[in-house]
Scaffold this active site. Structure first.
Site, PDB file in Angstrom:
ATOM      1  N   GLU A  42     -11.319 -14.478  22.514  1.00  0.00           N
ATOM      2  CA  GLU A  42     -10.805 -13.116  22.653  1.00  0.00           C
ATOM      3  C   GLU A  42     -11.652 -12.142  21.834  1.00  0.00           C
ATOM      4  OE1 GLU A  42      -7.249 -10.478  20.762  1.00  0.00           O
ATOM      5  OE2 GLU A  42      -6.927 -12.629  20.954  1.00  0.00           O
ATOM      6  N   ASP A  46     -13.840  -9.207  23.626  1.00  0.00           N
ATOM      7  CA  ASP A  46     -13.590  -7.803  23.322  1.00  0.00           C
ATOM      8  C   ASP A  46     -14.905  -7.044  23.175  1.00  0.00           C
ATOM      9  OD1 ASP A  46     -11.901  -5.520  22.409  1.00  0.00           O
ATOM     10  OD2 ASP A  46     -12.947  -5.875  20.522  1.00  0.00           O
ATOM     11  N   GLU A 118      -9.688 -10.904  27.878  1.00  0.00           N
ATOM     12  CA  GLU A 118     -10.862 -10.874  26.994  1.00  0.00           C
ATOM     13  C   GLU A 118     -11.388 -12.284  26.752  1.00  0.00           C
ATOM     14  OE1 GLU A 118      -9.983  -6.854  24.394  1.00  0.00           O
ATOM     15  OE2 GLU A 118      -9.256  -8.765  23.622  1.00  0.00           O
TER      16      GLU A 118
END
Length: 211
Positions: A42, A46, A118
């Site tokens: 994640e 991002d 993400e």
């Protein structure tokens, strides 16, 4: 796990199925079973998402100024936008979570679903290439980018509030962060809006939620 179904939904077939599994594994399950969660993916996803969105805006929206591109990007990479992608791709049925996060109709937590997008972005990148990660991002967010670019001239809520409060003269408006928690890349804040010393409202929010 029915890898074929989720791969069909996202439009990408993984070479390393374990990478896909990790991308779909929430900490509530990972902590209980001693396996890796999707938190690190994640984090990486991002950054990739912001870069690809910035690149796409730079190449395709020549008339937007820097500040306008920043606003459009913020709207596209926010929690609500990513949550909508996760719902459309039916991620709720495939996320691996603890019992507390799972209902009889799948995962409903908006943050968990948004974060999984993400994680998938990073997993696609690590499994193959940045080009494939970019393909996934643009296919799923180009419409949101277009919509946000058309609305970029609309006044933000802070401007609207300030104009309303100053209709009858100048007032002192403050936005105060009163607490924060969580890791740096996924931090939550509690803030207050104060007008001439009077608290008007309090809100708990997350950076990626500022749409």
């Amino acid at each position: 796990m029915q890898y074929e179904v989720i791969e069909k939904n996202i439009g990408y077939t993984f070479n390393n199925k374990e990478l896909l599994k990790t991308a779909l594994t929430h900490t509530s399950y990972a902590n209980m079973h001693g396996v890796e969660s999707n938190e690190k993916l994640e984090y990486l996803g991002d950054s990739i998402l912001e870069f690809i969105t910035s690149k796409y805006l730079y190449n395709n929206y020549k008339k937007l100024k820097e500040g306008e591109m920043t606003k459009v990007r913020a709207a596209v990479v926010c929690e609500q936008s990513l949550y909508e992608v996760a719902v459309r791709l039916d991620f709720s049925e495939f996320l691996i979570t603890g019992k507390s996060e799972k209902s009889d109709r799948g995962v409903k937590n908006k943050a968990i679903l948004a974060d999984s997008i993400e994680a998938i972005i990073a997993a696609i990148y690590l499994d193959s290439s940045l080009d494939n990660a970019e393909k996934f991002i643009i296919e799923n967010l180009s419409e949101s980018i277009e919509t946000s670019s058309q609305n970029v001239g609309i006044k933000d809520y802070k401007t609207v509030l300030q104009e309303k409060l100053q209709e009858h003269g100048n007032v002192k408006i403050e936005y105060i962060i009163i607490s924060e928690k969580g890791p740096d890349h996924d931090k939550y804040f509690v803030s207050e809006v104060v007008c001439d010393g009077k608290v008007l409202a309090k809100r708990c929010w997350k950076v990626k939620e500022e749409c």
